[in-house]
Write an enzyme that holds these catalytic residues in place. Structure first.
Site, PDB file in Angstrom:
ATOM      1  N   ARG A  58      50.373  -1.012 -72.618  1.00  0.00           N
ATOM      2  CA  ARG A  58      49.094  -1.711 -72.728  1.00  0.00           C
ATOM      3  C   ARG A  58      48.025  -1.072 -71.836  1.00  0.00           C
ATOM      4  NH1 ARG A  58      48.853  -8.204 -71.835  1.00  0.00           N
ATOM      5  NH2 ARG A  58      49.140  -7.793 -69.626  1.00  0.00           N
TER       6      ARG A  58
ATOM      7  N   ARG B 231      46.421  -1.859 -66.398  1.00  0.00           N
ATOM      8  CA  ARG B 231      46.244  -2.917 -65.413  1.00  0.00           C
ATOM      9  C   ARG B 231      47.248  -2.684 -64.299  1.00  0.00           C
ATOM     10  NH1 ARG B 231      46.367  -8.801 -68.221  1.00  0.00           N
ATOM     11  NH2 ARG B 231      47.621  -9.236 -66.375  1.00  0.00           N
TER      12      ARG B 231
ATOM     13  N   LYS C 188      48.880 -13.388 -76.022  1.00  0.00           N
ATOM     14  CA  LYS C 188      48.088 -14.621 -75.823  1.00  0.00           C
ATOM     15  C   LYS C 188      46.589 -14.335 -75.825  1.00  0.00           C
ATOM     16  CE  LYS C 188      49.673 -16.134 -71.884  1.00  0.00           C
ATOM     17  NZ  LYS C 188      50.638 -15.073 -71.560  1.00  0.00           N
TER      18      LYS C 188
ATOM     19  N   ARG D 154      50.819 -22.800 -65.900  1.00  0.00           N
ATOM     20  CA  ARG D 154      51.937 -21.870 -65.732  1.00  0.00           C
ATOM     21  C   ARG D 154      53.035 -22.462 -64.883  1.00  0.00           C
ATOM     22  NH1 ARG D 154      48.800 -16.850 -66.644  1.00  0.00           N
ATOM     23  NH2 ARG D 154      50.113 -15.013 -66.495  1.00  0.00           N
TER      24      ARG D 154
ATOM     25  N   ARG E 157      56.905 -10.048 -63.060  1.00  0.00           N
ATOM     26  CA  ARG E 157      56.123 -11.080 -63.777  1.00  0.00           C
ATOM     27  C   ARG E 157      56.966 -11.791 -64.818  1.00  0.00           C
ATOM     28  NH1 ARG E 157      51.609  -7.737 -66.054  1.00  0.00           N
ATOM     29  NH2 ARG E 157      50.726  -9.638 -66.910  1.00  0.00           N
TER      30      ARG E 157
HETATM   31  P1  AMP Z   1      47.265 -13.070 -67.059  1.00  0.00           P
HETATM   32  O1  AMP Z   1      46.078 -12.264 -67.402  1.00  0.00           O
HETATM   33  O2  AMP Z   1      47.269 -14.438 -67.712  1.00  0.00           O
HETATM   34  O3  AMP Z   1      48.571 -12.327 -67.272  1.00  0.00           O
HETATM   35  O4  AMP Z   1      47.196 -13.384 -65.479  1.00  0.00           O
HETATM   36  C1  AMP Z   1      47.178 -12.333 -64.540  1.00  0.00           C
HETATM   37  C2  AMP Z   1      47.558 -12.881 -63.166  1.00  0.00           C
HETATM   38  O5  AMP Z   1      46.629 -13.893 -62.755  1.00  0.00           O
HETATM   39  C3  AMP Z   1      48.915 -13.565 -63.091  1.00  0.00           C
HETATM   40  O6  AMP Z   1      49.994 -12.644 -62.933  1.00  0.00           O
HETATM   41  C4  AMP Z   1      48.737 -14.462 -61.873  1.00  0.00           C
HETATM   42  O7  AMP Z   1      48.793 -13.724 -60.668  1.00  0.00           O
HETATM   43  C5  AMP Z   1      47.290 -14.930 -62.049  1.00  0.00           C
HETATM   44  N1  AMP Z   1      47.243 -16.166 -62.867  1.00  0.00           N
HETATM   45  C6  AMP Z   1      46.689 -16.314 -64.099  1.00  0.00           C
HETATM   46  N2  AMP Z   1      46.818 -17.580 -64.531  1.00  0.00           N
HETATM   47  C7  AMP Z   1      47.465 -18.253 -63.549  1.00  0.00           C
HETATM   48  C8  AMP Z   1      47.907 -19.610 -63.401  1.00  0.00           C
HETATM   49  N3  AMP Z   1      47.716 -20.526 -64.368  1.00  0.00           N
HETATM   50  N4  AMP Z   1      48.550 -19.945 -62.244  1.00  0.00           N
HETATM   51  C9  AMP Z   1      48.735 -19.042 -61.255  1.00  0.00           C
HETATM   52  N5  AMP Z   1      48.374 -17.748 -61.347  1.00  0.00           N
HETATM   53  C10 AMP Z   1      47.736 -17.357 -62.475  1.00  0.00           C
END
Ligand code: AMP
Length: 202
Positions: free
Chosen positions: A127, A138, A13, A88, A149
């Protein structure tokens, strides 16, 4: 154009959001990036989000929705945006729909990047991201957290696919293949012609 990019962790993404947003000349807005910047900057928002992120859980809707509303109110997002990692949950999707409707707007398209789970685990465990000139993993990409996740995705985020299908907005994109191929499929689903740089039929 107002676009949401949906898909499990590791579907690509972030990469696709940057490229597609460049074509659309709209900002790519990643809630994960905004949270990570707040964690690094040790802000109050970052402190609220960190425990959830480290555990691979979702940050509570009220925190996330308020943050996205503020971001979408900035001038660069007025004419369009590409959301990466938001919504989400169904509750987030409903609140996004309502706050856009208040402004007389709505989403134009939701692109779901589809990748099977074995491939996701492979991609996430390999990654790395660049921090201060060094490639690091990360903390939420460690195997235990990755599995969690993916489970959170299945339970809380995957239902959005049916939600947006019901709204007539969903396009499923096969996200296996080269970055260029996936971008081409996504742009096609948006009715975007890469050659002219314009929306087909515009
Ligand atoms: P990402 O980089 O999109 O994988 O997001 C990393 C982390 O940020 C996720 O595992 C959540 O803990 C938090 N996060 C990101 N976007 C959201 C969202 N829309 N709602 C809730 N938590 C989020």
């Amino acid at each position: 154009m107002r676009v949401v990019l949906l898909g499990p962790p590791g579907a690509g993404k972030g990469t696709q959001a940057q490229i597609i947003a460049g074509h659309l000349a709209a900002p790519a807005i990643s809630t994960g990036d905004i949270f990570r910047a707040n964690v690094s900057g040790r802000t109050e928002l970052g402190q609220k989000a960190k425990t959830y992120m480290d555990a691979g859980d979702l940050v509570p809707d009220e925190v996330t929705v308020a943050m996205v509303k503020d971001r979408l109110a900035e001038p660069d997002a007025k004419a369009g945006f590409l959301l990466d990692g938001f919504p989400r949950t169904i509750a987030q999707a409903e609140q996004l729909r309502d706050s856009l409707a208040e402004l007389g707007n709505g989403l134009d398209r939701v692109l779901e990047l589809v990748v099977d789970e074995d491939e996701l685990v492979r991609r996430l465990s390999g990654r790395r991201m660049l921090v201060d000139g060094e490639w690091v993993q990360r903390s939420d990409d460690e195997p235990e957290t990755v599995r969690h996740r993916l489970q959170v995705y299945r339970e809380q985020t995957a239902p959005l696919s049916g939600f947006y299908e019901g709204e007539g907005l969903l396009a499923r994109i096969d996200a296996i293949g080269s970055v260029e191929d996936v971008t081409a499929r996504a742009l096609e689903a948006l009715g975007w012609s890469p050659r002219s740089g314009q929306q087909a039929g515009a």
